[in-house]
Design a protein around this motif. Structure first.
Motif, PDB file in Angstrom:
ATOM      1  N   ARG A 248       0.816  -1.206   0.000  1.00 53.24           N
ATOM      2  CA  ARG A 248       0.000   0.000   0.000  1.00 53.24           C
ATOM      3  C   ARG A 248       0.860   1.272   0.000  1.00 53.24           C
ATOM      4  NH1 ARG A 248      -1.055   2.287   4.966  1.00 53.24           N
ATOM      5  NH2 ARG A 248      -3.099   3.020   4.303  1.00 53.24           N
TER       6      ARG A 248
ATOM      7  N   GLU B 191       0.174  10.072   3.342  1.00 55.28           N
ATOM      8  CA  GLU B 191       1.332  10.797   3.868  1.00 55.28           C
ATOM      9  C   GLU B 191       2.563  10.579   2.980  1.00 55.28           C
ATOM     10  OE1 GLU B 191      -0.131   8.325   6.642  1.00 55.28           O
ATOM     11  OE2 GLU B 191      -1.621   9.749   5.967  1.00 55.28           O
TER      12      GLU B 191
ATOM     13  N   LEU C  59      -5.735  19.664   4.663  1.00 55.07           N
ATOM     14  CA  LEU C  59      -6.016  19.854   6.093  1.00 55.07           C
ATOM     15  C   LEU C  59      -6.923  21.074   6.231  1.00 55.07           C
ATOM     16  CD1 LEU C  59      -2.502  19.113   7.618  1.00 55.07           C
ATOM     17  CD2 LEU C  59      -4.419  17.550   7.299  1.00 55.07           C
TER      18      LEU C  59
ATOM     19  N   LEU D 165     -10.094  14.551   0.831  1.00 56.36           N
ATOM     20  CA  LEU D 165      -9.450  13.429   1.498  1.00 56.36           C
ATOM     21  C   LEU D 165     -10.524  12.393   1.825  1.00 56.36           C
ATOM     22  CD1 LEU D 165      -6.632  12.640   2.739  1.00 56.36           C
ATOM     23  CD2 LEU D 165      -7.556  13.412   4.891  1.00 56.36           C
ATOM     24  N   THR D 166     -10.785  11.514   0.901  1.00 58.14           N
ATOM     25  CA  THR D 166     -11.792  10.480   1.119  1.00 58.14           C
ATOM     26  C   THR D 166     -11.200   9.128   0.734  1.00 58.14           C
ATOM     27  OG1 THR D 166     -12.610  10.810  -1.111  1.00 58.14           O
ATOM     28  CG2 THR D 166     -13.760  11.997   0.635  1.00 58.14           C
ATOM     29  N   ARG D 167     -11.852   8.113   1.178  1.00 57.06           N
ATOM     30  CA  ARG D 167     -11.311   6.772   0.950  1.00 57.06           C
ATOM     31  C   ARG D 167     -11.266   6.426  -0.535  1.00 57.06           C
ATOM     32  NH1 ARG D 167     -14.114   1.339   3.158  1.00 57.06           N
ATOM     33  NH2 ARG D 167     -15.402   1.389   1.311  1.00 57.06           N
TER      34      ARG D 167
ATOM     35  N   ASN E 139      -5.225  18.125  11.742  1.00 57.53           N
ATOM     36  CA  ASN E 139      -5.602  16.705  11.756  1.00 57.53           C
ATOM     37  C   ASN E 139      -5.459  16.117  13.154  1.00 57.53           C
ATOM     38  OD1 ASN E 139      -6.459  14.217  10.828  1.00 57.53           O
ATOM     39  ND2 ASN E 139      -4.352  13.518  10.490  1.00 57.53           N
TER      40      ASN E 139
ATOM     41  N   GLU F 132      -4.149   0.897  10.003  1.00 60.24           N
ATOM     42  CA  GLU F 132      -4.247   1.266   8.587  1.00 60.24           C
ATOM     43  C   GLU F 132      -3.399   2.505   8.274  1.00 60.24           C
ATOM     44  OE1 GLU F 132      -6.199  -0.571   6.560  1.00 60.24           O
ATOM     45  OE2 GLU F 132      -6.753  -1.841   8.254  1.00 60.24           O
ATOM     46  N   GLY F 133      -2.893   3.178   9.289  1.00 60.17           N
ATOM     47  CA  GLY F 133      -2.128   4.404   9.056  1.00 60.17           C
ATOM     48  C   GLY F 133      -2.737   5.559   9.820  1.00 60.17           C
ATOM     49  N   ALA F 134      -2.443   6.789   9.368  1.00 62.17           N
ATOM     50  CA  ALA F 134      -2.963   7.963  10.073  1.00 62.17           C
ATOM     51  C   ALA F 134      -4.483   8.023   9.929  1.00 62.17           C
ATOM     52  CB  ALA F 134      -2.346   9.219   9.497  1.00 62.17           C
TER      53      ALA F 134
ATOM     54  N   TYR G  81      -7.847  10.460   9.879  1.00 59.32           N
ATOM     55  CA  TYR G  81      -8.230  11.847   9.599  1.00 59.32           C
ATOM     56  C   TYR G  81      -9.668  12.058  10.060  1.00 59.32           C
ATOM     57  CZ  TYR G  81      -3.972  12.108   6.886  1.00 59.32           C
ATOM     58  OH  TYR G  81      -2.648  12.098   6.519  1.00 59.32           O
TER      59      TYR G  81
ATOM     60  N   SER H 128     -11.879  10.045   7.560  1.00 61.92           N
ATOM     61  CA  SER H 128     -12.004  10.344   6.133  1.00 61.92           C
ATOM     62  C   SER H 128     -11.132   9.427   5.274  1.00 61.92           C
ATOM     63  CB  SER H 128     -11.573  11.785   5.856  1.00 61.92           C
ATOM     64  OG  SER H 128     -12.523  12.669   6.319  1.00 61.92           O
ATOM     65  N   ALA H 129      -9.941   9.130   5.756  1.00 63.24           N
ATOM     66  CA  ALA H 129      -8.993   8.376   4.938  1.00 63.24           C
ATOM     67  C   ALA H 129      -9.468   6.958   4.651  1.00 63.24           C
ATOM     68  CB  ALA H 129      -7.632   8.348   5.609  1.00 63.24           C
ATOM     69  N   SER H 130     -10.063   6.322   5.648  1.00 59.84           N
ATOM     70  CA  SER H 130     -10.502   4.939   5.443  1.00 59.84           C
ATOM     71  C   SER H 130     -12.003   4.851   5.187  1.00 59.84           C
ATOM     72  CB  SER H 130     -10.169   4.088   6.671  1.00 59.84           C
ATOM     73  OG  SER H 130     -10.909   4.537   7.791  1.00 59.84           O
ATOM     74  N   GLY H 131     -12.728   5.904   5.570  1.00 56.83           N
ATOM     75  CA  GLY H 131     -14.187   5.855   5.461  1.00 56.83           C
ATOM     76  C   GLY H 131     -14.818   5.051   6.580  1.00 56.83           C
TER      77      GLY H 131
ATOM     78  N   CYS I  63     -17.479  -0.151   5.980  1.00 58.21           N
ATOM     79  CA  CYS I  63     -18.470  -0.344   4.917  1.00 58.21           C
ATOM     80  C   CYS I  63     -17.783  -1.050   3.760  1.00 58.21           C
ATOM     81  CB  CYS I  63     -19.022   1.002   4.440  1.00 58.21           C
ATOM     82  SG  CYS I  63     -20.312   0.798   3.209  1.00 58.21           S
ATOM     83  N   THR I  64     -18.104  -2.303   3.596  1.00 60.31           N
ATOM     84  CA  THR I  64     -17.432  -3.068   2.539  1.00 60.31           C
ATOM     85  C   THR I  64     -18.019  -2.761   1.163  1.00 60.31           C
ATOM     86  OG1 THR I  64     -18.923  -4.857   3.086  1.00 60.31           O
ATOM     87  CG2 THR I  64     -16.696  -4.997   3.988  1.00 60.31           C
TER      88      THR I  64
ATOM     89  N   GLN J   4     -16.528   4.994  -1.198  1.00 56.77           N
ATOM     90  CA  GLN J   4     -15.850   6.062  -0.464  1.00 56.77           C
ATOM     91  C   GLN J   4     -16.017   5.928   1.046  1.00 56.77           C
ATOM     92  OE1 GLN J   4     -13.954   8.414  -1.759  1.00 56.77           O
ATOM     93  NE2 GLN J   4     -14.381   8.238  -3.928  1.00 56.77           N
ATOM     94  N   GLY J   5     -16.584   4.864   1.529  1.00 58.88           N
ATOM     95  CA  GLY J   5     -16.777   4.706   2.966  1.00 58.88           C
ATOM     96  C   GLY J   5     -17.918   5.565   3.472  1.00 58.88           C
TER      97      GLY J   5
END
Lengths: 402, 313
Positions: A239, A243, A257, A263-265, B130, B151-153, B155, B171-174, B191-192, B196-197
């Motif tokens: 992945r 960042e 920010l 910034l969406t999935r 953030n 999963e990381g940072a 948001y 926001s990043a993963s939804g 949400c599978t 966009q989650g």
């Protein structure tokens, strides 16, 4: 005389006369209009049957070409079933504009469906490079150094639907499935040795029409991609985090920010919503043209703009002329408040028109009056993009004493 | 054969039987009245919401800019508005009078959402840095926290609480991630099906009601994470940004682009729509959040009109 015989005679007379009438009608039209111009491999049924008057009024009409109905309605008087089906999904722009004749010949054509055999030339009339609002809009070339075979052969319909589709770009299938319909998996795997996991996202690297590079690899490569996969991808999971992108693109990352951001999935990395991480057709590596990228999520906004009676003036080609593309703290991610964003182009407007600005409160809300108090640049039903009729209705919202 | 003929004869005799003309009129009127009533009932419901309260600042200099969220403290009977454009939080009493303006000594950077937990701690989503920032009012301490998960940072976008735990929409993963007061990850709602989650969510009736804006769907999740129900909003909405569970279990969806509230019944069937675009009282410009207060008020945060309006039925 037996009734059945009488019926037969009357029927014969009726249909005979009808045929005679159609023939007479056509003969009459062709005394002035050269018949040869209305003949080709495929002839439109009303022309073939000599019924010019289905579409034209021979004496007088409100519409150009003595057409009986305006262009949006005429074709649907016979092709009724299309009217509803053409409203579904993403609709080809000529249909939105009721311009069936942008693609179809009304009388006769060399190809099926009254479309010219040289379909590609017809498609490129709109999708090729063109001048719009005093600017040259880049478009598809007729051929490339390396051209995709179906495109070279003018088979646009091999990948695209002509009228509407549930998929962006009016594709007939999802992109990867579509590629797989001609390119066998084994063949693809052999050409992508070392690719981790299942092959997907063909269009992130390949241009489906053509390219200067072999294998239709898009012309502009992302610098880290040239250096190797490990430049961005984590070795263990494969992945790439947002960042990680931000390490090089700090400015764009900083813009995200904000109170409203893009910034969406998306596969764990929001950047690839809009950008192709490996290769693109221009420096920003956008997945498609700017408007198409925005339309992937904001199609309804773009349709509203397109379908408005009065749109923002010319020179607005791109959403990013007014909106931040990554994120912003203003409404609708505009590049400033309702004054600042307009002043990017309209430098003097606020100085001689209706008072606007921090000193001028809207009596309805007590908030500052800005350009967008009265105008909606996304298009309205009134001239100058006013939100209501400017002759009276708009003004009396505040000036009630009048 | 005789049996079949018998049936046919019976059917014919029934079809010939006609009610008396007067009786037919009565039936017709009754049916018409019933149909009218059923249709009108929704319209009555739709028209019955009126503005009771407006949370805003009176002066142009001190006006809110882009208010983004509302939190309601039932115990203290207070409304808290997040004024993202002016980097501050405002509290109002139940009657709509301003109580306090708080900016943590100028430390807040683009606050977007907030909650107050039972221990009195205020938690603020600060988009500008953030951070999920904790504000200890008694200790006068503001502490930003950058959240990370496997999963990381993270948001943070939307924030809810059940009083103790923090429900953070990332926001990043939804995903919706549940943290305890020590910010240890407890659970994750994924949400599978969404591309966009989740975009907004509410915790209500022991369940999570989560909105997939791009897919125009609402997912009702049990606390175990299982999807119990999916409500397809379809073409009734254009750009849904927020949702709330209203009286009678009705689902209220805020449609930012049509500037309306679209209401669905507990089975997910569309019922009616409320409000319209505009600047005047009771109209929406760029609405961003909908929620219900404990006093059955429907609260709508409107960025474009820089106010929060509370409607009562």
């Amino acid at each position: 005389m037996r009734p059945s015989l009488l019926l037969l005679i009357v029927g014969c007379l009726f249909f005979g006369c009808a045929g005679l009438s159609a023939a007479a009608e056509q003969d009459s039209c062709f005394t002035c209009h050269e018949k040869g111009l209305f003949q080709d491999q495929v002839v439109h049924e009303p022309v073939k049957s000599g019924k010019c008057s289905i579409c034209h009024n021979p004496h007088a009409a409100r519409y150009k070409g003595l057409l009986r109905f305006e262009k949006g309605k005429l074709c649907y008087t016979c092709h009724q079933e299309k009217a509803e089906s053409f409203t579904k999904g993403i609709v080809h722009e000529p249909i939105n504009l009721h311009e069936c004749t942008a693609c179809h010949e009304p009388h006769a054509a060399s190809g099926k469906g009254l479309v010219a055999r040289d379909l590609k030339a017809r498609c490129l009339a709109c999708h090729g490079p063109r001048e719009e609002n005093d600017k040259i809009i880049p478009g598809l070339a007729e051929k490339y150094k390396h051209t995709h075979q179906p495109y070279l052969e003018g088979e646009c319909g091999a990948c695209h639907q002509p009228h509407n589709s549930v998929r962006p770009m009016l594709l007939v299938q999802a992109p990867d499935e579509l590629c797989g319909s001609c390119h066998a998996e084994g063949e693809l795997q052999a050409k992508h040795t070392g690719y981790p996991g299942t092959l997907r996202g063909c269009l992130t690297c390949h241009n489906p029409h053509g390219s200067d590079r072999p294998a239709l690899i898009r012309n502009v490569l992302h610098e880290p991609y040239e250096q190797g996969c490990d430049s961005c991808h984590e070795q263990s999971s494969g992945r790439v985090s947002v960042e990680k992108c931000g390490e090089c693109h700090a400015e764009a990352f900083g813009e995200m920010l904000a109170s409203h951001t893009h910034l969406t999935r998306r596969d764990g990395n929001a950047c690839v919503n809009c950008h192709s991480p490996h290769a693109g057709d221009e420096q920003r590596l956008l997945r498609a043209r700017q408007k198409q990228v925005c339309a992937a999520c904001h199609r309804e906004s773009i349709n509203k703009y397109k379908n408005s009676a009065f749109k923002h003036g010319k020179n607005i080609d791109n959403c990013v002329d007014c909106h931040h593309q990554h994120g912003g703290n203003d409404m609708a991610m505009l590049k400033g408040n309702g004054l600042e964003v307009c002043a990017l182009c309209h430098e003097n407007q606020g100085k001689f028109t209706h008072p606007v600005g921090p000193e001028v409160p809207d009596p309805r809300t007590g908030r500052m009056i800005t350009c967008i108090t009265c105008h909606n640049p996304m298009g309205t039903d009134y001239p100058y993009n006013l939100i209501l009729d400017g002759k009276q209705q708009l003004c009396v919202q505040c000036h009630k004493e009048y | 054969m005789r049996y079949l003929m018998g049936i046919r004869r019976k059917a014919m005799s029934q079809s010939r039987r006609r009610p008396a003309p007067g009786m037919a009129s009565v039936h017709l009127i009754a049916w018409a009245f019933m149909l009218l009533w059923m249709g009108a009932a929704d319209r009555v419901l739709a028209s019955a919401w009126t503005v009771q309260l407006t949370l805003m600042r009176d002066t142009i200099e001190d006006a809110m800019i882009m208010p983004s969220a509302l939190f309601i403290d039932q115990e203290r009977e207070q409304y808290y508005v997040v004024d993202s454009g002016k980097n501050r939080l405002l509290s109002f009493n139940r009657q709509g009078a301003l109580l306090n303006v708080f900016n943590a000594g100028g430390a807040l950077k683009t606050p977007f959402d907030m909650v107050r937990t039972e221990d009195g701690m205020i938690w603020v989503v600060e988009k500008g840095r953030n951070s999920l920032t904790s504000i200890d009012l008694l200790g006068k301490k503001t502490t930003p926290h950058t959240l990370r998960s496997r999963e990381g940072a993270v948001y943070p976008h939307r924030l809810e609480t059940d009083g103790e735990q923090l429900f953070v929409q990332d926001s990043a993963s939804g995903d919706i991630i549940v943290y305890d007061s020590g910010l240890r990850e407890q659970q994750r709602f994924v949400c599978t099906e969404c591309s966009q989650g989740f975009f907004d969510f509410k915790v209500a009736s022991g369940k999570i009601w989560a909105l997939d804006w791009l897919g125009k769907s609402v997912y009702v999740l049990a606390m175990s994470g299982t999807v119990e129900m999916t409500i397809r909003l379809g073409d009734e909405v254009t750009y849904p940004v927020s949702l709330a569970l209203g009286p009678g279990g009705y689902l209220f969806v805020l449609d930012r682009h049509s500037r309306q509230v679209v209401v669905f019944d507990p089975d997910g069937a569309f019922k009616y729509r409320l409000l319209q675009q505009g600047i005047a009282t009771g109209q929406l410009y760029y609405p961003v959040e909908i929620l219900f207060d404990p006093w059955d008020g429907m609260c709508i945060v409107d960025e474009g009109n820089a106010r929060v309006e509370v409607y009562q039925q």
